[in-house]
Write an enzyme that holds these catalytic residues in place. Sequence first.
Site, PDB file in Angstrom:
ATOM      1  CE  LYS A 177      -1.945   1.365   4.069  1.00 14.39           C
ATOM      2  NZ  LYS A 177      -2.042   3.161   4.611  1.00 14.39           N
TER       3      LYS A 177
HETATM    4  C1  5RP Z   1      -3.315   5.186   9.115  1.00 12.63           C
HETATM    5  C2  5RP Z   1      -3.167   4.233   7.790  1.00 12.63           C
HETATM    6  C3  5RP Z   1      -4.132   4.215   6.758  1.00 12.63           C
HETATM    7  O1  5RP Z   1      -4.597   2.876   6.502  1.00 12.63           O
HETATM    8  C4  5RP Z   1      -3.878   4.571   5.326  1.00 12.63           C
HETATM    9  O2  5RP Z   1      -3.332   5.780   5.469  1.00 12.63           O
HETATM   10  C5  5RP Z   1      -5.260   4.434   4.420  1.00 12.63           C
HETATM   11  O3  5RP Z   1      -6.076   5.730   4.909  1.00 12.63           O
HETATM   12  P1  5RP Z   1      -6.190   7.009   4.269  1.00 12.63           P
HETATM   13  O4  5RP Z   1      -6.699   6.730   2.903  1.00 12.63           O
HETATM   14  O5  5RP Z   1      -6.956   7.875   5.133  1.00 12.63           O
HETATM   15  O6  5RP Z   1      -4.605   7.712   4.014  1.00 12.63           O
HETATM   16  O7  5RP Z   1      -1.982   3.802   7.625  1.00 12.63           O
HETATM   17  O8  5RP Z   1      -2.491   5.004   9.878  1.00 12.63           O
END
Ligand code: 5RP
Length: 268
Positions: A177
């Site tokens: 991710k």
């Molecule tokens: C929060 C995270 C989230 O899982 C990630 O950033 C995804 O969420 P967003 O779309 O709000 O950024 O790591 O600690």
Amino acid sequence: MDGMQIRLRRIFRRESGRSLIMAVDHGMALGPLTGLVDIKDTISRLDATGMVDAWLLTKGTFHYAFNPRGCPGVILRISGGATIAGPELTREGLTGTVEEGLALGADGVAVSAFIGSPYEHETLVNLARVAGECRRWNMPLLGVVGVGKINEDKKQDPRFIALGARAAAEHGADLVKTYYTERDFDRVVAGCPVPVLIAGGPKCETDLDTLKMVHGAIQGGARGIVMGRNIWQSPHPEALLAAVEGIIHRDLGVNEAFELLQECKKIR
Ligand code: 5RP
């Protein structure tokens, strides 16, 4: 088939090969953000749409706020230990184990690595260590690429993001991710040997901006999203979810998805 494939099937929809993963793991570091104050209610409302393929959440949320109607995928966040009130948000350690994930019936575990931050080394080593455990249990590992405050401006630099995604994969992540870069996102994907999914980052200004981002990522080869704030902080979370799902699983264009959003707003 083995356990790894079975679990990945619960995360990725077979027809599209992509996944819409809803992230609700923010409270562990950021506290009760708008949209997650009543996290039980948020999960329940989004779950009711039937459009979420998998959830990224912490053990606390799993135990006290997670009661889906069906059997969506679950990715358990097992790194953390730092909040915005502390000295360094990137100083994450391991807060759970793969066995804990197995006991909860999780389909994956997630560990952060903060590229370019003072804790790059520790967090990458954590990721690699968990990757070893994951192999043993056939548990997919989601590598969460973070950049930390000092590199905030580099989130839009495809070379930097490509470095982070590649490093996470080479340290053993089965899925990565990371952030979407408006420019050359296809290069980020091309340089990463495992599926890349995008996070949202701080909320986009409009729902249309979110649709454009998701569309750009899918066009660039992303295998889906692991997104939070853009969806559950939207004034119309369920309608936006439907439009985003159309882009991810049915290859809708931005205009079509926007039309769907407008339609869904009338009924949701
Ligand atoms: C929060 C995270 C989230 O899982 C990630 O950033 C995804 O969420 P967003 O779309 O709000 O950024 O790591 O600690």
